[in-house]
Scaffold this motif. Structure first.
Motif, PDB file in Angstrom:
ATOM      1  N   UNK A  94       8.792  -0.794  -9.761  1.00 24.27           N
ATOM      2  CA  UNK A  94       8.421   0.628  -9.744  1.00 24.27           C
ATOM      3  C   UNK A  94       9.358   1.482  -8.902  1.00 24.27           C
ATOM      4  N   UNK A  95       9.830   0.943  -7.778  1.00 26.17           N
ATOM      5  CA  UNK A  95      10.738   1.710  -6.923  1.00 26.17           C
ATOM      6  C   UNK A  95      12.025   2.040  -7.677  1.00 26.17           C
ATOM      7  N   UNK A  96      12.567   1.062  -8.396  1.00 32.20           N
ATOM      8  CA  UNK A  96      13.783   1.300  -9.172  1.00 32.20           C
ATOM      9  C   UNK A  96      13.542   2.361 -10.238  1.00 32.20           C
ATOM     10  N   UNK A  97      12.417   2.256 -10.927  1.00 33.56           N
ATOM     11  CA  UNK A  97      12.123   3.219 -11.990  1.00 33.56           C
ATOM     12  C   UNK A  97      12.041   4.641 -11.435  1.00 33.56           C
ATOM     13  N   UNK A  98      11.428   4.798 -10.260  1.00 30.93           N
ATOM     14  CA  UNK A  98      11.338   6.129  -9.644  1.00 30.93           C
ATOM     15  C   UNK A  98      12.724   6.631  -9.232  1.00 30.93           C
ATOM     16  N   UNK A  99      13.575   5.752  -8.712  1.00 30.46           N
ATOM     17  CA  UNK A  99      14.892   6.182  -8.269  1.00 30.46           C
ATOM     18  C   UNK A  99      15.790   6.563  -9.448  1.00 30.46           C
ATOM     19  N   UNK A 100      15.596   5.928 -10.597  1.00 30.99           N
ATOM     20  CA  UNK A 100      16.376   6.295 -11.780  1.00 30.99           C
ATOM     21  C   UNK A 100      16.073   7.720 -12.238  1.00 30.99           C
ATOM     22  N   UNK A 146      22.997   3.973  -3.546  1.00 35.20           N
ATOM     23  CA  UNK A 146      22.476   2.621  -3.712  1.00 35.20           C
ATOM     24  C   UNK A 146      21.060   2.532  -3.154  1.00 35.20           C
ATOM     25  N   UNK A 147      20.310   1.554  -3.624  1.00 34.78           N
ATOM     26  CA  UNK A 147      18.934   1.357  -3.180  1.00 34.78           C
ATOM     27  C   UNK A 147      18.932   0.397  -1.989  1.00 34.78           C
ATOM     28  N   UNK A 148      18.524   0.914  -0.845  1.00 37.72           N
ATOM     29  CA  UNK A 148      18.632   0.181   0.415  1.00 37.72           C
ATOM     30  C   UNK A 148      17.873  -1.153   0.442  1.00 37.72           C
ATOM     31  N   UNK A 149      16.660  -1.253  -0.150  1.00 40.72           N
ATOM     32  CA  UNK A 149      15.919  -2.514  -0.018  1.00 40.72           C
ATOM     33  C   UNK A 149      16.640  -3.731  -0.582  1.00 40.72           C
ATOM     34  N   UNK A 150      17.637  -3.518  -1.459  1.00 42.16           N
ATOM     35  CA  UNK A 150      18.300  -4.637  -2.118  1.00 42.16           C
ATOM     36  C   UNK A 150      19.642  -4.992  -1.481  1.00 42.16           C
ATOM     37  N   UNK A 151      19.924  -4.398  -0.318  1.00 42.77           N
ATOM     38  CA  UNK A 151      21.205  -4.622   0.342  1.00 42.77           C
ATOM     39  C   UNK A 151      21.018  -5.427   1.623  1.00 42.77           C
TER      40      UNK A 151
END
Length: 344
Positions: A94-100, A146-151
């Protein structure tokens, strides 16, 4: 003052026509401010202000001790931004979908062009460095999001070495990285934890509550739980927190069932089997518990698009700032509120 503003616009418009009409080709060094002032019969302050307009439109670049030059891609007056998503293609997030949605109407702001790329999770550092550098060069990006949680720590070090500024969205997963400064827009997960518990209490008037959370080794989960604990303590709510292992969503179906069964048994043994339950990881975290026929009323957190509106606007503001003012690190915190969603 009015005449000065008119003259500034006149000079800026003239230079813009020369650049976009190719009278001044990419890489051309402009005349000095004194020479331009003589050419346009105005003060050097007028020239300075006109050049500021061109810089804001991404038509020129100032180089210390070298002068002012026409950008290599002056026809594009928009900021070119890369939105890089790292994920397992077989799993929705869901977080990715919102960021897109940042790059989609109605949230997309004028003056921005987005290039979206999906990288598989788990890239080796050398490959991540290569792919990110190639994307910046090929698309002539002004900034990368970039999405911080995946780094992780290594990826963050690579990001800081890029020639284009990097803007991070969301909280970094590893608490150890929070001592570093980044260009970042984050959610206030502590305050979200407090608010969501207040909404549950208002809705159910309960004195007991179970909170099911992903691993608190992830910073955002730890902050949400801390906010929930503080609200529960202040409100006299008996709060039972049950924590799922790291990368629980990557477990096999049988492993997920085994972990969920053990968690549910602990909840029953602690006397919370008929309590209200909140999952801060949505339905995916508690799917097996829901399927077990539990007596608990389980809620998730629904973040509608309007909840992210302020967040998106902060992101655009930060991108503009880092593109115009260099790579000095700025952090912005935004409360992304949510509503309760019944899951069973």
């Amino acid at each position: 003052m009015f005449r000065t503003q008119n003259k500034t616009s006149e000079v800026a418009d003239s230079l813009i026509r020369q650049i976009t009409g190719r009278g001044l080709s990419p890489g051309t060094r402009l005349k000095s401010m004194r020479q331009l002032a003589q050419e346009y019969s105005c003060s050097t302050q007028v020239i300075f202000d006109a050049l500021n307009i061109l810089e804001e439109k991404r038509l020129i670049v100032r180089k210390a001790q070298s002068g002012v030059f026409v950008r290599e891609n002056p026809r594009n007056v928009n900021l070119e931004v890369g939105l890089l998503i790292m994920r397992n293609k077989n799993r929705n997030n869901p977080f990715i979908e919102h960021m897109l949605k940042l790059a989609e109407a109605p949230w997309l702001e004028d003056g921005f062009n987005f290039t979206i790329r999906v990288f598989p999770s788990g890239l080796e550092p050398e490959q991540f460095d290569y792919e990110l550098s190639k994307l910046i060069d090929r698309m002539q990006l002004d900034a990368v999001v970039l999405l911080a949680p995946f780094l992780g720590k290594v990826e963050l070090e690579i990001c800081q070495s890029m020639k284009a500024p990097v803007v991070l969205l969301g909280d970094l997963a590893d608490p150890a990285t929070h001592s570093q400064a980044f260009n970042q827009v984050t959610g206030d997960n502590y305050e979200l934890g407090r608010r969501i518990l207040a909404k549950i209490q208002q809705k159910n008037n309960t004195g007991k509550l179970v909170l099911l959370t992903g691993s608190r080794q992830y910073y955002f989960n730890a902050e949400f739980c801390r906010g929930a604990e503080d609200f529960a303590a202040a409100s006299g709510i008996h709060l039972l927190i049950k924590e799922f292992p790291m990368k629980f969503s990557h477990f096999s179906p049988n492993e997920r069932i085994s972990v969920s069964t053990a968690v549910l048994k602990e909840i029953e043994n602690d006397g919370f089997g008929d309590s209200v339950c909140l999952s801060n990881g949505g339905s995916s975290l508690v799917e097996e518990i829901i399927n077990s026929g539990t007596r608990m009323k389980i809620y998730g957190i629904e973040h509608g698009g309007e909840n992210f509106g302020t967040f998106y606007r902060m992101v655009y503001k930060l991108i503009r700032q880092v593109c115009l003012n260099g790579s000095s690190n700025r952090s912005m915190v935004c409360l992304i509120d949510g509503e309760l969603e019944g899951l069973n």
